[in-house]
Design a protein around this motif. Structure first.
Motif, mmCIF file in Angstrom:
data_model
loop_
_atom_site.group_PDB
_atom_site.id
_atom_site.type_symbol
_atom_site.label_atom_id
_atom_site.label_comp_id
_atom_site.label_asym_id
_atom_site.label_seq_id
_atom_site.Cartn_x
_atom_site.Cartn_y
_atom_site.Cartn_z
ATOM 1 N N ILE A 71 -0.678 5.483 -3.515
ATOM 2 C CA ILE A 71 -1.679 6.497 -3.882
ATOM 3 C C ILE A 71 -1.031 7.822 -4.233
ATOM 4 O O ILE A 71 -1.301 8.391 -5.280
ATOM 5 N N ASN A 72 -0.167 8.322 -3.359
ATOM 6 C CA ASN A 72 0.336 9.667 -3.651
ATOM 7 C C ASN A 72 1.693 9.686 -4.333
ATOM 8 O O ASN A 72 2.136 10.733 -4.770
ATOM 9 N N LEU A 98 2.835 0.691 -13.989
ATOM 10 C CA LEU A 98 1.807 -0.191 -14.555
ATOM 11 C C LEU A 98 0.429 0.465 -14.479
ATOM 12 O O LEU A 98 -0.354 0.391 -15.409
ATOM 13 N N MET A 99 0.170 1.137 -13.357
ATOM 14 C CA MET A 99 -1.137 1.807 -13.244
ATOM 15 C C MET A 99 -1.290 2.869 -14.318
ATOM 16 O O MET A 99 -2.353 3.039 -14.896
ATOM 17 N N ALA A 107 -4.252 2.699 -7.058
ATOM 18 C CA ALA A 107 -4.971 1.699 -6.267
ATOM 19 C C ALA A 107 -5.164 2.200 -4.845
ATOM 20 O O ALA A 107 -4.220 2.709 -4.228
ATOM 21 N N ASN A 108 -6.371 2.047 -4.338
ATOM 22 C CA ASN A 108 -6.663 2.500 -2.979
ATOM 23 C C ASN A 108 -5.898 1.688 -1.947
ATOM 24 O O ASN A 108 -5.575 2.171 -0.868
ATOM 25 N N GLU A 109 -5.632 0.436 -2.278
ATOM 26 C CA GLU A 109 -4.901 -0.442 -1.362
ATOM 27 C C GLU A 109 -3.830 -1.197 -2.144
ATOM 28 O O GLU A 109 -3.959 -1.384 -3.345
ATOM 29 N N MET A 110 -2.797 -1.610 -1.461
ATOM 30 C CA MET A 110 -1.740 -2.378 -2.116
ATOM 31 C C MET A 110 -1.385 -3.559 -1.223
ATOM 32 O O MET A 110 -1.425 -3.455 0.005
ATOM 33 N N GLU A 111 -1.058 -4.673 -1.852
ATOM 34 C CA GLU A 111 -0.728 -5.859 -1.069
ATOM 35 C C GLU A 111 0.646 -6.392 -1.475
ATOM 36 O O GLU A 111 1.014 -6.326 -2.644
ATOM 37 N N MET A 112 1.385 -6.903 -0.519
ATOM 38 C CA MET A 112 2.680 -7.520 -0.784
ATOM 39 C C MET A 112 2.718 -8.873 -0.101
ATOM 40 O O MET A 112 2.156 -9.025 0.985
#
Ligand SMILES: [Fe+2]
Length: 564
Positions: A71-72, A98-99, A107-112
């Protein structure tokens, strides 16, 4: 569903384990590595969480983190994404580029994912909100979270309904109530992001308006959707490791700052008092906006600002909300718990189970046998009194300072009677005795009165039936009790009450009740079992080491009593 939450690297690293909607184990890393406010990766606490429930890493459905670095990184600095300082930054760098290319909001959330492991990075303030709402007894509530800052947010306003939390509004960095408070913590010679509660204690020495109220009020402009700080007075937001949170303009306005460990004068009391009043006005304003946009009768308050028990004690009388709830860990100590709950209610196909959370006993516990083995190991001779609570209550009434170690360790900053130092609340001299013999801490910081619940509203000016399980609210002590409670009455006549109920902690309840039978006072002075600058004790070994390093008279380890 099994979710492990880990929160590393900011104010206080911690881990929590959730199984099928219930937080079953949680601890700060500092308790394991014995470094106060440790920010190291919480691997010891995470491993203990799994071990305590016989769970392997492979058994976990999800690992969550209450902070989303994507986010930041997009906003904070362009140079971060152009010049990687180390290869690991490619993980977020790719997402950010990419964003931007796809012209998406961060993105508010990110997944790995790797192998069977799935790690979800959640929004920090949503985790504060989840901690507050899912640990509350409310089916529906408005939610206000306030802290220094999350990724970009400093304040979240929203609504909780059943299992869904939705945001109505946010305030973004650098306009921050938490860092406004932190700036004065720094100005008054204390450590910002850590010692705000010392400033809150100082504020009680100057309760009436003074010359600083108007000056400090001028630093914050209240607006129809929140507030704005006059940033020319603040210097915390440049990320350039400036020496202080404030600019010379603030010292021109208020005079020279206090040196760390310098003398505390009337001027410092007045500045702390004025600043606390402006804090109260600002948070009250934010509550009104939250109410306008939400409309519930209930409010959940969370984030580091919800540790301000002086403000929390005013919530009942503000007449904005009918009822309110503040969890046992509204600050960053509890976002790991919030993250686990947030992920659970998002992914588990279940209805929300609402239970009133009444304690924070989520850490390690030790059997009588384990305690006995530790005593043998250290060749310590202990008694095993037949009626433990009677003997200890009489000792406290006779002036003994007691280390009290029972059951599972508390989560968060407050000891509620399992890892506590206990003393007689009746005499002011006891406060000095605890300070000089045990806590070695500043004279102006008050101690909390742990009170049998059924007597609380006779002694404190609080609404009938109000429960304060976590010492989260301060109330005025009634005039006729102040003289009888010299060690726990703060300078402004208030006390940071803890209401104790039999069904939550029977042994602690019985101990206070025995003290009541002897003295007529249904209260014990309760402070956390640690020395100044050290984490709260976790193991019997920690307790023994602390006991022999200070002026405690007795140590109670489970059923055993050790005397000096
Ligand atoms: Fe926070």
């Amino acid at each position: 569903m099994k979710i492990l939450s880990v929160y590393p690297f900011t104010h206080l690293s911690s881990s929590a384990l959730l199984i099928d909607g219930e937080i079953v184990a949680a601890s700060a890393e500092e308790r394991f590595n014995r470094e106060k406010m440790s920010t190291k990766f919480p691997i010891q606490s995470a491993q203990w969480c799994l071990k305590s429930q016989n769970i392997q890493w492979d058994d976990l459905d999800l690992i969550v983190v209450p902070w989303n670095p994507v986010i930041n990184i997009n906003d904070a600095s362009g140079r971060w994404v152009n010049e990687m300082r180390w290869r690991g930054e490619m993980i977020t760098n790719v997402a950010v580029h990419l964003m931007r290319a796809i012209d998406e909001e961060p993105a508010n959330e990110m997944e790995m994912r790797w192998g069977n492991t799935r790690v979800l990075y959640l929004n920090h303030h949503e985790c504060h909100a989840a901690n507050g709402f899912y640990l509350s007894p409310f089916e529906k509530a408005d939610i206000l979270t306030i802290d220094g800052h999350g990724e970009v947010d400093t304040c979240f306003m929203g609504v909780g309904d059943g299992k869904v939390i939705s945001k109505t509004h946010q305030i973004t960095y650098p306009h921050s109530v938490g860092l406004f408070y932190g700036t004065f913590t720094d100005y008054l010679g204390f450590k910002p992001d850590s010692d705000e509660w010392k400033v809150m204690a100082l504020s009680s020495f100057a309760v009436g308006q003074n010359q600083y109220d108007a000056k400090i009020r001028g630093l914050i402009k209240l607006t129809s959707d929140g507030f704005e700080l006059d940033l020319t007075f603040f210097d915390y937001y440049t990320f350039d490791r400036r020496p202080h949170f404030y600019t010379p303009k603030l010292t021109n306005l208020l005079g020279p700052p206090r040196e760390p460990n310098g003398e505390i004068t009337q001027r410092h009391f007045e500045i702390a008092g004025a600043m606390q009043r402006v804090f109260v006005e600002t948070v009250t304003h934010l509550l009104k906006i939250t109410k306008q946009r939400g409309g519930s009768d209930n409010i959940v308050l969370s984030g580091g600002a919800a540790m301000n028990c002086v403000f929390n004690g005013l919530l009942d009388s503000l007449d904005i909300y009918k009822d309110s709830c503040i969890s046992y860990s509204p600050d960053d100590s509890g976002v790991a718990i919030g993250a686990a709950l947030l992920a659970y209610y998002r992914y588990a196909k279940v209805k929300r189970t609402i239970t009133e959370v009444r304690h924070n006993f989520l850490g390690p516990s030790f059997s009588d046998e384990e305690v006995s083995q530790t005593l043998c190991k250290f060749k310590i001779i202990a008694e095993k009194p037949e009626s433990l609570t009677e003997v200890i209550a009489q000792g406290i009434a006779d002036g003994k300072l007691v280390g009290w170690f029972q059951g599972a360790m508390e989560f968060g900053h407050r000891s509620l009677g399992n890892r506590s130092i206990l003393a007689d609340p009746r005499f002011e001299s006891i406060k000095d005795k605890v300070n000089s013999a045990v806590k070695y801490r500043e004279h102006f910081r008050p101690f909390a009165p742990a009170t049998l619940s059924e007597y609380a509203d006779d002694i404190f000016e609080m609404p009938k039936g109000r429960k304060v399980y976590f010492m989260e609210r301060a109330y005025p002590i009634r005039e006729n009790w102040r003289e009888r409670l010299g060690a726990v009455t703060h300078v402004d006549g208030s006390g940071r009450v803890q209401t104790v109920e039999k069904k939550d902690n029977i042994l602690f309840y019985e101990l206070i009740d025995e003290f009541r039978k002897i003295t007529g006072v249904p209260i014990l002075l309760n402070t956390s079992f640690n020395l100044n600058g050290e984490p709260i004790v976790m193991t019997p070994e920690n307790a023994i080491r602390t006991f022999y390093s200070c002026g405690l008279d007795w140590l109670v380890l489970g059923p055993y009593l050790i005397k000096k």
